[in-house]
Design an enzyme around this catalytic site. Structure first.
Site, PDB file in Angstrom:
ATOM      1  N   ASP A  29     -68.222  10.484  27.857  1.00 24.80           N
ATOM      2  CA  ASP A  29     -68.206  11.469  26.780  1.00 24.80           C
ATOM      3  C   ASP A  29     -67.224  11.833  28.653  1.00 24.80           C
ATOM      4  O   ASP A  29     -66.625  11.438  29.648  1.00 24.80           O
ATOM      5  CB  ASP A  29     -70.244  11.675  28.668  1.00 24.80           C
ATOM      6  CG  ASP A  29     -70.129  13.847  27.996  1.00 24.80           C
ATOM      7  OD1 ASP A  29     -70.702  13.462  26.885  1.00 24.80           O
ATOM      8  OD2 ASP A  29     -69.377  14.344  28.248  1.00 24.80           O
ATOM      9  N   ILE A  30     -66.959  12.674  28.260  1.00 21.71           N
ATOM     10  CA  ILE A  30     -65.624  13.496  28.982  1.00 21.71           C
ATOM     11  C   ILE A  30     -66.394  14.250  30.245  1.00 21.71           C
ATOM     12  O   ILE A  30     -65.315  14.555  31.335  1.00 21.71           O
ATOM     13  CB  ILE A  30     -65.171  14.014  28.043  1.00 21.71           C
ATOM     14  CG1 ILE A  30     -63.599  14.217  28.235  1.00 21.71           C
ATOM     15  CG2 ILE A  30     -65.591  16.193  27.733  1.00 21.71           C
ATOM     16  CD1 ILE A  30     -62.716  15.324  27.401  1.00 21.71           C
ATOM     17  N   ASN A  86     -80.028  15.313  21.126  1.00 21.78           N
ATOM     18  CA  ASN A  86     -80.671  16.508  21.220  1.00 21.78           C
ATOM     19  C   ASN A  86     -80.343  17.396  20.387  1.00 21.78           C
ATOM     20  O   ASN A  86     -79.957  16.812  19.495  1.00 21.78           O
ATOM     21  CB  ASN A  86     -79.560  17.474  22.360  1.00 21.78           C
ATOM     22  CG  ASN A  86     -79.509  16.754  24.079  1.00 21.78           C
ATOM     23  OD1 ASN A  86     -80.327  16.553  24.134  1.00 21.78           O
ATOM     24  ND2 ASN A  86     -78.351  16.489  24.524  1.00 21.78           N
ATOM     25  N   GLY A  92     -79.883  21.968  23.229  1.00 18.93           N
ATOM     26  CA  GLY A  92     -78.229  21.855  23.852  1.00 18.93           C
ATOM     27  C   GLY A  92     -77.340  21.447  23.601  1.00 18.93           C
ATOM     28  O   GLY A  92     -76.244  20.712  24.218  1.00 18.93           O
ATOM     29  N   GLN A  93     -77.661  21.071  22.280  1.00 10.07           N
ATOM     30  CA  GLN A  93     -76.771  20.636  21.160  1.00 10.07           C
ATOM     31  C   GLN A  93     -74.921  21.310  21.344  1.00 10.07           C
ATOM     32  O   GLN A  93     -75.161  22.883  20.731  1.00 10.07           O
ATOM     33  CB  GLN A  93     -76.947  19.909  19.829  1.00 10.07           C
ATOM     34  CG  GLN A  93     -76.163  19.184  19.285  1.00 10.07           C
ATOM     35  CD  GLN A  93     -76.797  18.504  17.597  1.00 10.07           C
ATOM     36  OE1 GLN A  93     -77.633  18.932  17.080  1.00 10.07           O
ATOM     37  NE2 GLN A  93     -75.879  18.091  17.213  1.00 10.07           N
ATOM     38  N   HIS A  99     -75.026  12.507  17.934  1.00 11.38           N
ATOM     39  CA  HIS A  99     -74.618  11.341  18.691  1.00 11.38           C
ATOM     40  C   HIS A  99     -76.886  11.354  19.291  1.00 11.38           C
ATOM     41  O   HIS A  99     -76.378  12.222  20.349  1.00 11.38           O
ATOM     42  CB  HIS A  99     -73.162  11.498  19.260  1.00 11.38           C
ATOM     43  CG  HIS A  99     -74.084  13.282  20.261  1.00 11.38           C
ATOM     44  ND1 HIS A  99     -73.261  14.450  19.193  1.00 11.38           N
ATOM     45  CD2 HIS A  99     -74.060  14.093  21.530  1.00 11.38           C
ATOM     46  CE1 HIS A  99     -74.278  15.786  20.153  1.00 11.38           C
ATOM     47  NE2 HIS A  99     -73.956  15.506  21.329  1.00 11.38           N
ATOM     48  N   HIS A 101     -76.880   9.848  23.894  1.00 13.28           N
ATOM     49  CA  HIS A 101     -76.327   9.940  25.444  1.00 13.28           C
ATOM     50  C   HIS A 101     -76.783   9.089  25.947  1.00 13.28           C
ATOM     51  O   HIS A 101     -78.179   8.930  25.700  1.00 13.28           O
ATOM     52  CB  HIS A 101     -76.509  11.200  25.845  1.00 13.28           C
ATOM     53  CG  HIS A 101     -75.852  12.917  25.657  1.00 13.28           C
ATOM     54  ND1 HIS A 101     -74.928  12.977  26.407  1.00 13.28           N
ATOM     55  CD2 HIS A 101     -76.182  13.160  24.337  1.00 13.28           C
ATOM     56  CE1 HIS A 101     -74.509  14.153  25.271  1.00 13.28           C
ATOM     57  NE2 HIS A 101     -75.594  14.181  24.546  1.00 13.28           N
TER      58      HIS A 101
END
Ligand code: 5GP
Ligand code: ZN
Length: 113
Positions: A29-30, A86, A92-93, A99, A101
């Site tokens: 994740d960035i 999410n 919070g998507q 995907h 997390h």
């Protein structure tokens, strides 16, 4: 296709990809929320959990198995980790390509905010 994760999957946008097979890609994740924070993403463009079909059962099972394999490789399997998907903006998507997390490497609070 105008989708951030499709572009990462097809190497049009760089990412630190740590796993790839015929169905799934995993990358960092960035904006990591824990010392280990990977995204596990089906290559198939599915918008949200709400769009899953019966034929996606094997794909989503594989996603969970890849998560557990990555947790083992990251050496967080024993201490504990979290796998989160999410669904829609209320949860919070922000990227509308399904995907999971994989979060670990610190004590994670419950319930999440
Ligand atoms: P969501 O909020 O949809 O559950 O998760 C989307 C995740 O994608 C966020 O944690 C966010 O930090 C991550 N993200 C957004 N843009 C990029 C990007 O360009 N590259 C990577 N590797 N992650 C991204
Ligand atoms: Zn996509």
């Amino acid at each position: 296709m105008d989708c951030l994760f499709c572009k990462i999957i097809h190497n049009q946008i760089p990412a630190n990809i740590s796993y790839r097979d015929s169905q799934l890609v995993a990358f960092d994740d960035i904006n990591p929320q824990s010392p280990h924070h990977k995204l596990i993403v089906p290559i198939k463009h599915i918008v949200t959990l709400n769009a899953l079909q019966p034929e996606d059962k094997e794909l989503m099972g594989s996603l969970v198995l890849v998560a557990s394999k990555l947790a083992d490789e990251l050496k967080i399997a024993e201490e504990g980790y979290r796998l989160v998907i999410n669904c829609n903006s209320g949860a919070g998507q922000t990227v509308f390509h399904i995907h999971a997390h994989l979060l670990g490497g610190r004590q994670l609070g419950w319930p999440p905010g």
